[in-house]
Design a protein around this motif. Sequence first.
Motif, PDB file in Angstrom:
ATOM      1  N   SER A  29      19.652  50.414 119.206  1.00  0.00           N
ATOM      2  CA  SER A  29      20.359  50.966 118.043  1.00  0.00           C
ATOM      3  C   SER A  29      21.862  50.775 118.173  1.00  0.00           C
ATOM      4  N   LEU A  68      27.270  42.047 113.792  1.00  0.00           N
ATOM      5  CA  LEU A  68      26.455  42.162 114.998  1.00  0.00           C
ATOM      6  C   LEU A  68      26.599  40.922 115.878  1.00  0.00           C
ATOM      7  N   ASN A  69      26.575  39.756 115.256  1.00  0.00           N
ATOM      8  CA  ASN A  69      26.672  38.508 116.021  1.00  0.00           C
ATOM      9  C   ASN A  69      27.990  38.389 116.774  1.00  0.00           C
ATOM     10  N   ILE A 102      18.666  46.456 116.430  1.00  0.00           N
ATOM     11  CA  ILE A 102      18.426  45.069 116.829  1.00  0.00           C
ATOM     12  C   ILE A 102      17.048  45.022 117.481  1.00  0.00           C
ATOM     13  N   ILE A 119      21.789  36.149 115.326  1.00  0.00           N
ATOM     14  CA  ILE A 119      20.778  36.681 114.402  1.00  0.00           C
ATOM     15  C   ILE A 119      20.860  35.940 113.068  1.00  0.00           C
ATOM     16  N   THR A 148      15.406  37.280 117.567  1.00  0.00           N
ATOM     17  CA  THR A 148      16.097  38.553 117.348  1.00  0.00           C
ATOM     18  C   THR A 148      16.282  38.819 115.864  1.00  0.00           C
ATOM     19  N   TYR A 149      15.979  40.038 115.463  1.00  0.00           N
ATOM     20  CA  TYR A 149      16.075  40.439 114.062  1.00  0.00           C
ATOM     21  C   TYR A 149      17.019  41.636 113.930  1.00  0.00           C
ATOM     22  N   ALA A 150      17.657  41.739 112.779  1.00  0.00           N
ATOM     23  CA  ALA A 150      18.463  42.916 112.457  1.00  0.00           C
ATOM     24  C   ALA A 150      17.666  43.785 111.483  1.00  0.00           C
ATOM     25  N   LEU A 206      25.549  37.535 119.680  1.00  0.00           N
ATOM     26  CA  LEU A 206      24.165  37.278 119.279  1.00  0.00           C
ATOM     27  C   LEU A 206      24.111  36.122 118.282  1.00  0.00           C
ATOM     28  N   ILE A 211      25.200  41.187 109.489  1.00  0.00           N
ATOM     29  CA  ILE A 211      24.692  40.317 110.559  1.00  0.00           C
ATOM     30  C   ILE A 211      25.846  39.663 111.297  1.00  0.00           C
ATOM     31  N   TYR A 259      16.530  39.264 108.981  1.00  0.00           N
ATOM     32  CA  TYR A 259      16.723  40.707 108.898  1.00  0.00           C
ATOM     33  C   TYR A 259      15.684  41.341 107.966  1.00  0.00           C
ATOM     34  N   SER A 298      14.489  42.667 119.444  1.00  0.00           N
ATOM     35  CA  SER A 298      14.390  41.422 120.204  1.00  0.00           C
ATOM     36  C   SER A 298      12.940  41.201 120.620  1.00  0.00           C
TER      37      SER A 298
END
Length: 269
Positions: A114, A147-148, A100, A155, A74-76, A153, A144, A158, A102
């Motif tokens: 989004s 988001l985590n 995000i 991540i 998974t990337y941001a 998550l 990040i 990024y 995936s």
Amino acid sequence: MARPKKRSKTKKILFAVEIIVLLVFIGGLYVYGQLNSKLDKINQPVLDDSKIKVNQEVQDSIDSQESTLTGYTTYALFGIDSRSANMKFSGNQNSDTMIIASVNNDTKEVRLVSIYRDTLLNLGDDTYSKANAAYAYGGPEQAITMLNTNLDLNITDYATVKFDALATIIDDLGGLDMDMSYAEIVHMNNYCVETAEDTGLSYTPIELPEKPEDQEKVQYSYHLNGVQATSYCRIRYTASLDMGRTERQRKVIQMIVYKAKHAGLSKIF
């Protein structure tokens, strides 16, 4: 007398094969060198891992291999508002675009989700604010972490782009063919003025068609250059508001990936 001829023919075939293999090897080295030279131009700041937080429950499940995140990378993806007037803290800007990505490690399928920029979230330090402010407060590590911790998550990787990066990529790929509504054309033309000033790139305004009864109906097709497509991604004043804005961004990313996959090596370089 026939044997020497057969030997001679075999030698010629082997020589031709050797030449082909050598050319393929040289070509491979050239492609590898070109890719490395391009990747070296990408700014790759080192993340301070100590600043990136993950919920303990998530970490425990990953360590025990019981997490649903196993099997995915998974990337941001951040798009920052690069206008100088929007510089906030420590030279960082708001990340008005947060996606995000995936990737299924087995099938290579990619899903994009989004995060609306005005979502009220814990920024990762028990401070609640609009989600796009995390990047301005603490750079990618803070964004990040946000988001985590809010979305359970893990991540660690990024990518961040500014307006000019997106516009340049689209121009390099020859632009994008976009279906649009009358309302989108109006707002895109307005955004183009500021986007062109910020990126230093040019564009030609789209001449408005006759105003239709339903201004939100997608019924016009145009070939957009980098400035125009980037401005299209910024639209949030149609009836769909930020939902439509984020949908446009994902659509443009998908179109860029499609064109890149079908472009030749010279375009990729």
